[in-house]
Motif scaffolding. Sequence first.
Motif, mmCIF file in Angstrom:
data_model
loop_
_atom_site.group_PDB
_atom_site.id
_atom_site.type_symbol
_atom_site.label_atom_id
_atom_site.label_comp_id
_atom_site.label_asym_id
_atom_site.label_seq_id
_atom_site.Cartn_x
_atom_site.Cartn_y
_atom_site.Cartn_z
ATOM 1 N N GLY A 87 0.812 -1.216 0.000
ATOM 2 C CA GLY A 87 0.000 0.000 0.000
ATOM 3 C C GLY A 87 0.843 1.262 0.000
ATOM 4 O O GLY A 87 0.723 2.110 -0.892
ATOM 5 N N PRO A 88 1.737 1.422 0.971
ATOM 6 C CA PRO A 88 2.587 2.612 0.979
ATOM 7 C C PRO A 88 3.550 2.687 -0.207
ATOM 8 O O PRO A 88 3.837 3.765 -0.709
ATOM 9 N N VAL A 89 4.031 1.554 -0.672
ATOM 10 C CA VAL A 89 4.945 1.555 -1.819
ATOM 11 C C VAL A 89 4.226 2.033 -3.073
ATOM 12 O O VAL A 89 4.733 2.892 -3.811
ATOM 13 N N VAL A 90 3.032 1.527 -3.307
ATOM 14 C CA VAL A 90 2.249 1.945 -4.474
ATOM 15 C C VAL A 90 1.891 3.423 -4.361
ATOM 16 O O VAL A 90 1.975 4.176 -5.339
ATOM 17 N N ALA A 91 1.518 3.866 -3.182
ATOM 18 C CA ALA A 91 1.181 5.274 -2.978
ATOM 19 C C ALA A 91 2.390 6.166 -3.257
ATOM 20 O O ALA A 91 2.258 7.212 -3.908
ATOM 21 N N ALA A 92 3.554 5.766 -2.792
ATOM 22 C CA ALA A 92 4.764 6.555 -3.025
ATOM 23 C C ALA A 92 5.099 6.624 -4.514
ATOM 24 O O ALA A 92 5.457 7.689 -5.031
ATOM 25 N N VAL A 93 4.971 5.515 -5.208
ATOM 26 C CA VAL A 93 5.249 5.495 -6.649
ATOM 27 C C VAL A 93 4.263 6.389 -7.395
ATOM 28 O O VAL A 93 4.651 7.142 -8.297
ATOM 29 N N LEU A 94 2.996 6.344 -7.021
ATOM 30 C CA LEU A 94 1.990 7.190 -7.668
ATOM 31 C C LEU A 94 2.246 8.670 -7.410
ATOM 32 O O LEU A 94 2.113 9.496 -8.320
ATOM 33 N N VAL A 95 2.625 9.005 -6.196
ATOM 34 C CA VAL A 95 2.917 10.412 -5.879
ATOM 35 C C VAL A 95 4.116 10.895 -6.681
ATOM 36 O O VAL A 95 4.092 11.995 -7.245
ATOM 37 N N ILE A 96 5.148 10.096 -6.776
ATOM 38 C CA ILE A 96 6.335 10.473 -7.551
ATOM 39 C C ILE A 96 5.988 10.620 -9.026
ATOM 40 O O ILE A 96 6.414 11.567 -9.692
ATOM 41 N N ALA A 97 5.180 9.711 -9.560
ATOM 42 C CA ALA A 97 4.777 9.789 -10.971
ATOM 43 C C ALA A 97 3.936 11.039 -11.229
ATOM 44 O O ALA A 97 4.120 11.722 -12.249
ATOM 45 N N MET A 98 3.038 11.362 -10.319
ATOM 46 C CA MET A 98 2.206 12.551 -10.498
ATOM 47 C C MET A 98 3.043 13.825 -10.427
ATOM 48 O O MET A 98 2.830 14.755 -11.210
ATOM 49 N N LEU A 99 3.986 13.880 -9.509
ATOM 50 C CA LEU A 99 4.862 15.050 -9.421
ATOM 51 C C LEU A 99 5.709 15.193 -10.681
ATOM 52 O O LEU A 99 5.895 16.314 -11.189
ATOM 53 N N ALA A 100 6.212 14.080 -11.203
ATOM 54 C CA ALA A 100 6.991 14.125 -12.437
ATOM 55 C C ALA A 100 6.144 14.626 -13.593
ATOM 56 O O ALA A 100 6.597 15.447 -14.411
ATOM 57 N N TYR A 101 4.893 14.187 -13.669
ATOM 58 C CA TYR A 101 4.014 14.637 -14.739
ATOM 59 C C TYR A 101 3.715 16.125 -14.618
ATOM 60 O O TYR A 101 3.741 16.855 -15.612
ATOM 61 N N VAL A 102 3.431 16.603 -13.412
ATOM 62 C CA VAL A 102 3.130 18.021 -13.213
ATOM 63 C C VAL A 102 4.337 18.873 -13.607
ATOM 64 O O VAL A 102 4.193 19.907 -14.279
ATOM 65 N N ILE A 103 5.528 18.446 -13.224
ATOM 66 C CA ILE A 103 6.737 19.179 -13.601
ATOM 67 C C ILE A 103 6.912 19.170 -15.110
ATOM 68 O O ILE A 103 7.251 20.190 -15.719
ATOM 69 N N PHE A 104 6.666 18.028 -15.754
ATOM 70 C CA PHE A 104 6.768 17.919 -17.213
ATOM 71 C C PHE A 104 5.767 18.840 -17.903
ATOM 72 O O PHE A 104 6.101 19.558 -18.843
ATOM 73 N N PHE A 105 4.525 18.874 -17.402
ATOM 74 C CA PHE A 105 3.481 19.710 -17.979
ATOM 75 C C PHE A 105 3.826 21.190 -17.819
ATOM 76 O O PHE A 105 3.707 21.977 -18.768
ATOM 77 N N LEU A 106 4.273 21.571 -16.634
ATOM 78 C CA LEU A 106 4.639 22.969 -16.403
ATOM 79 C C LEU A 106 5.854 23.372 -17.235
ATOM 80 O O LEU A 106 5.920 24.499 -17.745
ATOM 81 N N ALA A 107 6.803 22.468 -17.408
ATOM 82 C CA ALA A 107 7.964 22.757 -18.257
ATOM 83 C C ALA A 107 7.531 22.988 -19.701
ATOM 84 O O ALA A 107 8.062 23.873 -20.390
ATOM 85 N N ALA A 108 6.560 22.212 -20.161
ATOM 86 C CA ALA A 108 6.048 22.403 -21.522
ATOM 87 C C ALA A 108 5.367 23.757 -21.646
ATOM 88 O O ALA A 108 5.576 24.476 -22.637
ATOM 89 N N LEU A 109 4.561 24.152 -20.661
ATOM 90 C CA LEU A 109 3.894 25.449 -20.711
ATOM 91 C C LEU A 109 4.899 26.594 -20.702
ATOM 92 O O LEU A 109 4.766 27.551 -21.469
ATOM 93 N N VAL A 110 5.910 26.500 -19.867
ATOM 94 C CA VAL A 110 6.937 27.542 -19.824
ATOM 95 C C VAL A 110 7.688 27.594 -21.146
ATOM 96 O O VAL A 110 7.975 28.678 -21.675
ATOM 97 N N SER A 111 7.980 26.442 -21.712
ATOM 98 C CA SER A 111 8.674 26.385 -22.992
ATOM 99 C C SER A 111 7.828 26.975 -24.110
ATOM 100 O O SER A 111 8.340 27.689 -24.978
#
Length: 87
Positions: free
Chosen positions: A23-47
């Motif tokens: 449970g905690p491992v899956v939650a941690a992986v999902l949080v990391i994936a979501m943060l990576a996606y948000v950073i990727f999306f914001l980087a695209a908008l800034v670009s």
Amino acid sequence: MTIDNTFTAAATAAVQNPQQIWGPVVAAVLVIAMLAYVIFFLAALVSILGSRQSGGMKLVWIIFAFCAPFLGPVLWFLVGRKQEAFT
């Protein structure tokens, strides 16, 4: 109860019921994936906003990025930035 006993009890419980640890491992992986996606999306908008393309094309790319949340930024980095080099 000491800290060693607490960790030993937690490790014993995890070994006896391995599904408790997933449970905690899956939650941690999902949080990391979501943060990576948000950073990727914001980087695209800034670009997009920092590009030398016209205001109309920037607007098209921004709308596309919001309408196709993963595909839009991916296509911007693969296609849109290369088009900017030719203009």
